[in-house]
Design an enzyme around this catalytic site. Structure first.
Site, PDB file in Angstrom:
ATOM      1  N   SER A 199      44.380  40.198  39.908  1.00 44.68           N
ATOM      2  CA  SER A 199      44.987  40.750  40.996  1.00 44.68           C
ATOM      3  C   SER A 199      46.185  39.386  41.687  1.00 44.68           C
ATOM      4  O   SER A 199      46.383  39.923  42.267  1.00 44.68           O
ATOM      5  CB  SER A 199      43.734  40.709  42.517  1.00 44.68           C
ATOM      6  OG  SER A 199      42.706  41.875  41.329  1.00 44.68           O
ATOM      7  N   LYS A 221      39.976  37.652  56.140  1.00 47.20           N
ATOM      8  CA  LYS A 221      40.702  36.547  56.402  1.00 47.20           C
ATOM      9  C   LYS A 221      41.129  35.729  54.907  1.00 47.20           C
ATOM     10  O   LYS A 221      41.857  35.354  54.479  1.00 47.20           O
ATOM     11  CB  LYS A 221      39.932  35.242  57.044  1.00 47.20           C
ATOM     12  CG  LYS A 221      40.051  36.147  58.981  1.00 47.20           C
ATOM     13  CD  LYS A 221      39.672  34.628  59.126  1.00 47.20           C
ATOM     14  CE  LYS A 221      38.976  34.553  60.897  1.00 47.20           C
ATOM     15  NZ  LYS A 221      37.714  35.278  61.116  1.00 47.20           N
ATOM     16  N   HIS A 264      41.658  46.441  35.877  1.00 40.82           N
ATOM     17  CA  HIS A 264      40.211  47.113  36.364  1.00 40.82           C
ATOM     18  C   HIS A 264      40.200  48.118  36.001  1.00 40.82           C
ATOM     19  O   HIS A 264      38.909  48.907  35.655  1.00 40.82           O
ATOM     20  CB  HIS A 264      40.777  46.891  37.632  1.00 40.82           C
ATOM     21  CG  HIS A 264      40.533  46.053  38.554  1.00 40.82           C
ATOM     22  ND1 HIS A 264      41.729  44.694  39.468  1.00 40.82           N
ATOM     23  CD2 HIS A 264      39.856  44.132  38.314  1.00 40.82           C
ATOM     24  CE1 HIS A 264      41.044  44.052  39.581  1.00 40.82           C
ATOM     25  NE2 HIS A 264      40.194  43.470  39.251  1.00 40.82           N
ATOM     26  N   ARG A 266      38.657  38.308  30.139  1.00 39.41           N
ATOM     27  CA  ARG A 266      40.003  38.174  29.883  1.00 39.41           C
ATOM     28  C   ARG A 266      40.235  36.802  29.564  1.00 39.41           C
ATOM     29  O   ARG A 266      41.433  37.589  28.130  1.00 39.41           O
ATOM     30  CB  ARG A 266      41.015  37.862  31.258  1.00 39.41           C
ATOM     31  CG  ARG A 266      41.356  39.315  32.019  1.00 39.41           C
ATOM     32  CD  ARG A 266      41.889  39.526  33.782  1.00 39.41           C
ATOM     33  NE  ARG A 266      40.464  38.482  33.897  1.00 39.41           N
ATOM     34  CZ  ARG A 266      40.771  37.952  35.766  1.00 39.41           C
ATOM     35  NH1 ARG A 266      42.745  38.488  35.839  1.00 39.41           N
ATOM     36  NH2 ARG A 266      40.201  37.287  36.133  1.00 39.41           N
TER      37      ARG A 266
HETATM   38  P1  ADP Z   1      35.886  38.905  40.979  1.00 43.47           P
HETATM   39  O1  ADP Z   1      36.554  38.152  42.677  1.00 43.47           O
HETATM   40  O2  ADP Z   1      34.719  39.704  41.904  1.00 43.47           O
HETATM   41  O3  ADP Z   1      35.487  37.845  40.021  1.00 43.47           O
HETATM   42  P2  ADP Z   1      38.157  40.947  40.855  1.00 43.47           P
HETATM   43  O4  ADP Z   1      38.372  41.678  41.684  1.00 43.47           O
HETATM   44  O5  ADP Z   1      38.913  40.135  40.674  1.00 43.47           O
HETATM   45  O6  ADP Z   1      36.906  40.535  40.932  1.00 43.47           O
HETATM   46  O7  ADP Z   1      37.783  40.611  39.098  1.00 43.47           O
HETATM   47  C1  ADP Z   1      36.395  41.607  39.256  1.00 43.47           C
HETATM   48  C2  ADP Z   1      36.277  42.372  37.829  1.00 43.47           C
HETATM   49  O8  ADP Z   1      37.006  42.481  37.036  1.00 43.47           O
HETATM   50  C3  ADP Z   1      35.835  41.019  36.966  1.00 43.47           C
HETATM   51  O9  ADP Z   1      34.610  40.745  36.152  1.00 43.47           O
HETATM   52  C4  ADP Z   1      36.993  40.566  36.361  1.00 43.47           C
HETATM   53  O10 ADP Z   1      37.446  39.167  35.422  1.00 43.47           O
HETATM   54  C5  ADP Z   1      36.986  41.265  35.757  1.00 43.47           C
HETATM   55  N1  ADP Z   1      38.907  41.927  35.739  1.00 43.47           N
HETATM   56  C6  ADP Z   1      40.001  41.381  35.906  1.00 43.47           C
HETATM   57  N2  ADP Z   1      40.977  41.508  35.831  1.00 43.47           N
HETATM   58  C7  ADP Z   1      40.966  41.679  34.221  1.00 43.47           C
HETATM   59  C8  ADP Z   1      41.944  42.371  33.319  1.00 43.47           C
HETATM   60  N3  ADP Z   1      43.237  41.913  33.237  1.00 43.47           N
HETATM   61  N4  ADP Z   1      41.888  42.831  32.343  1.00 43.47           N
HETATM   62  C9  ADP Z   1      40.172  42.933  32.688  1.00 43.47           C
HETATM   63  N5  ADP Z   1      38.989  42.403  32.951  1.00 43.47           N
HETATM   64  C10 ADP Z   1      39.440  42.144  34.052  1.00 43.47           C
END
Ligand code: ADP
Length: 175
Positions: free
Chosen positions: A128, A41, A17, A90
């Site tokens: 995450s 939750k 991120h 990704r």
């Molecule tokens: P959401 O629940 O909205 O998908 P995330 O926190 O999982 O939220 O991810 C937010 C954004 O960051 C999304 O566009 C996701 O694809 C991107 N993202 C998550 N991990 C990575 C990574 N390793 N490299 C690039 N982008 C990422």
């Protein structure tokens, strides 16, 4: 002045991120990281913790600010005057979801543009959920997230044992 919004759950923020945020911050005058304020939750960390961790992790980038939001992401984008929405990609598996979301959002808010930045190769596998799973099982996550995030993960999973997944939700909708 172009303001962009990078929205997400960030449960918690990790180096993938941060890489996207740093690169997007170079493209726009201001980047707002929108932390979706959803039900605690289904998440590992509550909104205040996700917010604090993201703020600490991004404090080195001057034109980035981190804010919580509720409701429709495009409504929040319009409320704060963001004309661009940034997401990260990704893998091919992300593409389908992001494509659908981008087209839906475009229908709802034609005035907002949607851009996806390709992950850096070194973070292509990182989510995450993976971060939390490895941390919960005691693996080394030092290179995957900033120190405050790692400390928060340790505290959250302390004393839970290998079946802690049952008592702390670690999977978000897509990861
Ligand atoms: P959401 O629940 O909205 O998908 P995330 O926190 O999982 O939220 O991810 C937010 C954004 O960051 C999304 O566009 C996701 O694809 C991107 N993202 C998550 N991990 C990575 C990574 N390793 N490299 C690039 N982008 C990422």
């Amino acid at each position: 002045m172009v303001r962009a919004l990078y929205p997400g759950t960030f449960d918690p923020i990790h180096n993938g991120h941060i890489d996207i945020a740093a690169r997007a911050a170079r493209l726009f005058d201001e980047l707002v990281i929108g932390i979706y304020d959803s039900s605690p939750k289904s998440l590992t960390f509550d909104t205040q913790t996700r917010l604090a961790l993201a703020r600490e992790s991004l404090s080195h980038i001057p034109n980035v600010r981190v804010e919580p939001y509720q409701g429709l992401t495009v409504t929040y984008a319009k409320d704060i005057g963001a004309t661009v929405m940034v997401r990260g990609l990704r893998a091919i598996s992300d593409f389908e979801f992001e494509f659908q979301m981008a087209l839906t959002n475009k229908k709802l808010a034609p005035e907002v543009e949607f851009i996806s930045l390709m992950t850096s190769l070194k973070y292509a596998y990182l989510s995450s959920s993976i971060l939390k799973e490895v941390a919960m099982l005691g693996g080394d996550v030092d290179s995957l997230a900033p120190a405050p995030v790692i400390a928060a993960l340790r505290a959250r999973f302390a004393g839970l044992g290998p079946d802690g997944a049952g008592s702390v939700p670690i999977r978000t909708s897509r990861d």
